[in-house]
Write a protein that holds these residues in place. Structure first.
Motif, PDB file in Angstrom:
ATOM      1  N   GLY A 168      -4.445   7.369  -2.424  1.00 32.58           N
ATOM      2  CA  GLY A 168      -4.725   6.642  -1.188  1.00 32.58           C
ATOM      3  C   GLY A 168      -5.749   5.540  -1.380  1.00 32.58           C
ATOM      4  O   GLY A 168      -5.586   4.425  -0.863  1.00 32.58           O
ATOM      5  N   PHE A 169      -6.807   5.835  -2.137  1.00 38.66           N
ATOM      6  CA  PHE A 169      -7.834   4.826  -2.387  1.00 38.66           C
ATOM      7  C   PHE A 169      -7.268   3.662  -3.192  1.00 38.66           C
ATOM      8  O   PHE A 169      -7.565   2.496  -2.919  1.00 38.66           O
ATOM      9  N   ALA A 170      -6.448   3.966  -4.191  1.00 37.54           N
ATOM     10  CA  ALA A 170      -5.829   2.911  -5.006  1.00 37.54           C
ATOM     11  C   ALA A 170      -4.937   2.020  -4.139  1.00 37.54           C
ATOM     12  O   ALA A 170      -4.922   0.792  -4.288  1.00 37.54           O
ATOM     13  N   GLY A 171      -4.205   2.642  -3.222  1.00 35.88           N
ATOM     14  CA  GLY A 171      -3.351   1.860  -2.325  1.00 35.88           C
ATOM     15  C   GLY A 171      -4.158   0.944  -1.424  1.00 35.88           C
ATOM     16  O   GLY A 171      -3.779  -0.209  -1.184  1.00 35.88           O
ATOM     17  N   GLU A 174      -3.691  12.822  -7.519  1.00 36.76           N
ATOM     18  CA  GLU A 174      -4.188  13.428  -6.292  1.00 36.76           C
ATOM     19  C   GLU A 174      -4.073  12.446  -5.128  1.00 36.76           C
ATOM     20  O   GLU A 174      -4.265  11.246  -5.296  1.00 36.76           O
ATOM     21  N   TRP A 175      -3.810  12.983  -3.940  1.00 39.42           N
ATOM     22  CA  TRP A 175      -3.544  12.135  -2.782  1.00 39.42           C
ATOM     23  C   TRP A 175      -4.734  11.251  -2.436  1.00 39.42           C
ATOM     24  O   TRP A 175      -4.566  10.111  -2.012  1.00 39.42           O
ATOM     25  N   ASN A 188       0.834  -1.195   0.000  1.00 42.91           N
ATOM     26  CA  ASN A 188       0.000   0.000   0.000  1.00 42.91           C
ATOM     27  C   ASN A 188       0.874   1.252   0.000  1.00 42.91           C
ATOM     28  O   ASN A 188       0.661   2.178  -0.804  1.00 42.91           O
ATOM     29  N   PHE A 189       1.865   1.296   0.880  1.00 43.81           N
ATOM     30  CA  PHE A 189       2.741   2.472   0.992  1.00 43.81           C
ATOM     31  C   PHE A 189       3.527   2.710  -0.301  1.00 43.81           C
ATOM     32  O   PHE A 189       3.585   3.839  -0.809  1.00 43.81           O
ATOM     33  N   ALA A 198       4.212   6.023  -5.084  1.00 40.97           N
ATOM     34  CA  ALA A 198       4.544   6.119  -6.508  1.00 40.97           C
ATOM     35  C   ALA A 198       3.491   6.920  -7.266  1.00 40.97           C
ATOM     36  O   ALA A 198       3.821   7.764  -8.115  1.00 40.97           O
ATOM     37  N   LEU A 199       2.214   6.674  -6.967  1.00 39.15           N
ATOM     38  CA  LEU A 199       1.149   7.421  -7.640  1.00 39.15           C
ATOM     39  C   LEU A 199       1.195   8.902  -7.271  1.00 39.15           C
ATOM     40  O   LEU A 199       1.058   9.782  -8.122  1.00 39.15           O
ATOM     41  N   TRP A 200       1.384   9.188  -5.984  1.00 43.84           N
ATOM     42  CA  TRP A 200       1.399  10.577  -5.526  1.00 43.84           C
ATOM     43  C   TRP A 200       2.570  11.351  -6.134  1.00 43.84           C
ATOM     44  O   TRP A 200       2.419  12.500  -6.566  1.00 43.84           O
TER      45      TRP A 200
END
Length: 383
Positions: A338-341, A333-334, A320-321, A326-328
């Motif tokens: 966060g939801f994807a993680g 957008e955070w 998750n982290f 990587a996405l952020w």
């Protein structure tokens, strides 16, 4: 000859009820060309042995002995697909369903253009019998919920007693989830056209032998089946339940931190460790009770189970982290990152937990009771 009617009976630890049910079906369906298929999920009480003994002397009785697979809905689907009978009935093995109405159900299907006939406890002379008000209220709530996804008016969506045409089964079989306990609603909501349905009333009887498989987890499972069907089968029911438990764990974690740090003035790192332990324990216990209820760990298996769960979730948290960061860093957008993680971690934790924490247990022959011919066929039926 191909039987005219196949009665599918999913079983798990129902050895005392099997001979009684066969006797009831023989009396109710006298003069009919029928068969009964017991689909047993490797019962530890020797249910499959009892069915097998009857199948050796009664050509109407068949056994599907499933090893490494569990679940009432999937057992029903497997049993129905195993028969070439044009009419397929499903009922429980606990003798709570009244098999004497099967001829009326068959006649309703043969004389009309219906796809489904449901044995109902809520109308047309049906009754919940001596059951408590809480169970009756749950049945009424299920009835209202089902109207949102079923393509027909149904007075008893929680019923596990119904009759369908084989061609209707083949219409919906590829869209049925096959999870949980409520196969009827799953099938009706999977139809891509309005379903022609009628009902026959019966009085729900009290269980005599064995233990009920129904509890609060079944109601939760049913709720998420309805929600999943409303969303177009986007998220599997097990993943939804797993994520719900995770959300409860997150809330518990934050509340524990708030209490320890603000109210008790505990050092943050100490509070974080305590909160993490409590949340992880809650996640394990609720998943053990709800998400993996059919593989529930008990007694001496609990402590090793929670340790395996902790190790599994630690890898999920790491994934998750890494994925969220990587996405952020790439400009996402955070909130989305966060939801994807969370989704990545949930899928990982559910998938690995299914094999590591809650594997399908195969019971050894030593764990089963000795075969008793008296239970197989010499039970006295009393009324």
């Amino acid at each position: 000859m191909t039987p005219e009617l196949c009665v599918v009976v999913p079983t798990f630890n129902e050895r005392e009820n099997v001979p009684l049910l066969i006797r009831e079906l023989s009396a109710s369906l006298e003069g009919w060309n029928w068969e009964v298929v017991f689909v047993d999920d490797d019962s530890v009480d020797g249910t499959a042995d009892v069915v097998s003994a009857h199948a050796k002397t009664n050509p109407r009785v068949r056994l599907i002995h499933r090893i490494g697979r569990r679940g009432l809905s999937s057992a029903c689907m497997e049993g129905m697909l195993s028969s070439q009978a044009p009419l397929l009935a499903v009922m429980d093995a606990d003798l709570q369903h009244d098999s004497s109405i099967l001829p009326r159900m068959v006649q309703c299907l043969q004389q009309g253009s219906h796809d489904v006939v449901v044995g109902t406890r809520n109308s047309d002379g049906g009754s919940m019998g001596e059951f408590c008000k809480t169970r009756i209220l749950l049945s009424r709530a299920g009835q209202r919920l089902s109207q949102t996804i079923c393509r027909c008016k149904l007075s008893d969506p929680m019923s596990g007693f119904f009759l369908i045409r084989r061609n209707f089964l083949m219409e919906v079989v590829r869209d049925v989830r096959g999870e949980g306990f409520k196969i009827l609603v799953d099938m009706l909501s999977s139809a891509r056209r309005p379903v022609s349905l009628t009902e026959v009333g019966y009085t729900f009887r009290a269980r005599t032998h064995g233990e009920s498989k129904l509890d609060a987890a079944v109601a939760i499972e049913y709720l998420f089946l309805v929600l999943n069907k409303m969303l177009g089968d986007v998220i599997p029911v097990h993943l939804t339940l797993f994520m719900l438990v995770g959300c409860i764990g997150l809330i518990l974690h934050l509340l524990t931190l708030l209490y320890l740090v603000d109210a008790r003035h505990v050092h943050f790192l100490t509070a974080q460790i305590i909160a993490t332990f409590l949340a992880m324990s809650e996640n394990f216990l609720l998943n053990n009770r709800i998400t993996f209820r059919d593989r529930r760990l008990k007694g001496k298996h609990l402590l090793p189970g929670i340790m395996r769960f902790a190790v599994t979730c630690s890898f999920g948290a790491w994934a998750n982290f890494i994925f969220t960061r990587a996405l952020w860093q790439s400009g996402v957008e955070w909130l989305v990152a966060g939801f994807a993680g969370i989704m990545i971690a949930s899928v990982w934790n559910l998938s690995v937990s299914s094999f590591v924490t809650w594997p399908v247990r195969r019971h050894s022959a030593d764990a089963r009771p000795a075969y008793d011919p008296a239970i197989a066929g010499n039970i006295e039926v009393t009324h």
